[in-house]
Scaffold this motif. Sequence first.
Motif, mmCIF file in Angstrom:
data_model
loop_
_atom_site.group_PDB
_atom_site.id
_atom_site.type_symbol
_atom_site.label_atom_id
_atom_site.label_comp_id
_atom_site.label_asym_id
_atom_site.label_seq_id
_atom_site.Cartn_x
_atom_site.Cartn_y
_atom_site.Cartn_z
ATOM 1 N N GLY A 40 -92.042 -24.662 96.471
ATOM 2 C CA GLY A 40 -91.089 -25.771 96.395
ATOM 3 C C GLY A 40 -90.839 -26.221 94.964
ATOM 4 O O GLY A 40 -89.697 -26.549 94.602
ATOM 5 N N MET A 41 -91.873 -26.219 94.172
ATOM 6 C CA MET A 41 -91.723 -26.599 92.759
ATOM 7 C C MET A 41 -90.870 -25.560 92.028
ATOM 8 O O MET A 41 -89.990 -25.909 91.246
ATOM 9 C CB MET A 41 -93.094 -26.740 92.102
ATOM 10 N N ARG A 42 -91.147 -24.290 92.287
ATOM 11 C CA ARG A 42 -90.341 -23.238 91.651
ATOM 12 C C ARG A 42 -88.891 -23.324 92.101
ATOM 13 O O ARG A 42 -87.979 -23.147 91.289
ATOM 14 C CB ARG A 42 -90.953 -21.865 91.926
ATOM 15 N N ALA A 43 -88.672 -23.628 93.370
ATOM 16 C CA ALA A 43 -87.303 -23.779 93.871
ATOM 17 C C ALA A 43 -86.580 -24.920 93.160
ATOM 18 O O ALA A 43 -85.389 -24.801 92.840
ATOM 19 C CB ALA A 43 -87.311 -24.007 95.380
ATOM 20 N N ARG A 44 -87.275 -26.007 92.907
ATOM 21 C CA ARG A 44 -86.655 -27.139 92.211
ATOM 22 C C ARG A 44 -86.241 -26.733 90.804
ATOM 23 O O ARG A 44 -85.128 -27.017 90.363
ATOM 24 C CB ARG A 44 -87.612 -28.323 92.155
ATOM 25 N N VAL A 45 -87.138 -26.055 90.075
ATOM 26 C CA VAL A 45 -86.809 -25.641 88.707
ATOM 27 C C VAL A 45 -85.674 -24.618 88.718
ATOM 28 O O VAL A 45 -84.764 -24.677 87.898
ATOM 29 C CB VAL A 45 -88.058 -25.116 87.963
ATOM 30 N N TRP A 46 -85.702 -23.674 89.663
ATOM 31 C CA TRP A 46 -84.617 -22.700 89.787
ATOM 32 C C TRP A 46 -83.282 -23.433 89.988
ATOM 33 O O TRP A 46 -82.274 -23.079 89.382
ATOM 34 C CB TRP A 46 -84.899 -21.745 90.934
ATOM 35 N N GLY A 47 -83.300 -24.455 90.827
ATOM 36 C CA GLY A 47 -82.096 -25.258 91.037
ATOM 37 C C GLY A 47 -81.635 -25.941 89.761
ATOM 38 O O GLY A 47 -80.435 -25.989 89.459
ATOM 39 N N TRP A 48 -82.578 -26.478 89.016
ATOM 40 C CA TRP A 48 -82.224 -27.135 87.753
ATOM 41 C C TRP A 48 -81.511 -26.188 86.803
ATOM 42 O O TRP A 48 -80.508 -26.544 86.204
ATOM 43 C CB TRP A 48 -83.468 -27.661 87.051
ATOM 44 N N ILE A 49 -82.072 -24.985 86.642
ATOM 45 C CA ILE A 49 -81.497 -24.083 85.634
ATOM 46 C C ILE A 49 -80.143 -23.515 86.063
ATOM 47 O O ILE A 49 -79.422 -22.968 85.232
ATOM 48 C CB ILE A 49 -82.475 -22.962 85.217
ATOM 49 N N HIS A 50 -79.794 -23.706 87.335
ATOM 50 C CA HIS A 50 -78.482 -23.253 87.805
ATOM 51 C C HIS A 50 -77.528 -24.410 88.057
ATOM 52 O O HIS A 50 -76.417 -24.202 88.534
ATOM 53 C CB HIS A 50 -78.642 -22.388 89.057
#
Length: 146
Positions: free
Chosen positions: A32-42
């Motif tokens: 979930g944390m990785r998904a949040r960061v992935w969302g941020w960078i996109h």
Amino acid sequence: MIIRQPQESDRAAWERLYAGYAEFYGVAQDAGMRARVWGWIHDPAHEVEAVVAEDAAGQLVGLAHFRPFARPLAASVGGYLDDLFVAPAARGSGAAPALLEALRDEGRKRGWSVIRWITAEDNQRARALYDKQARATGWKTYDMPL
């Protein structure tokens, strides 16, 4: 080494790299944390951006997450490098210097006054590279828990 922005098709490889970064620093991180960061960078509205290093075989071997930050005392804007990681098998390949050079170029393009980052005091391998690329500061970092 090709340095570029991550694409949707890079997600699994980026996640492996980012999980490796968290493991290197002993940080508990979940999907979930990785998904949040992935969302941020996109998300163009979010301040966090990323570049990745792709080797000659087309494999992602490194990542860098960065963002602008205001420097009121200098009346300027700088770039802050939050995360830099190269897969252990790719260390010494030129990925880390290429990522730093790409950030230097991006900072110049944006008119930033500096690229700044922190690393662990005992991260000797990375510090050997950083000492060639940048100037260590005399500032001590503090975190205030909230």
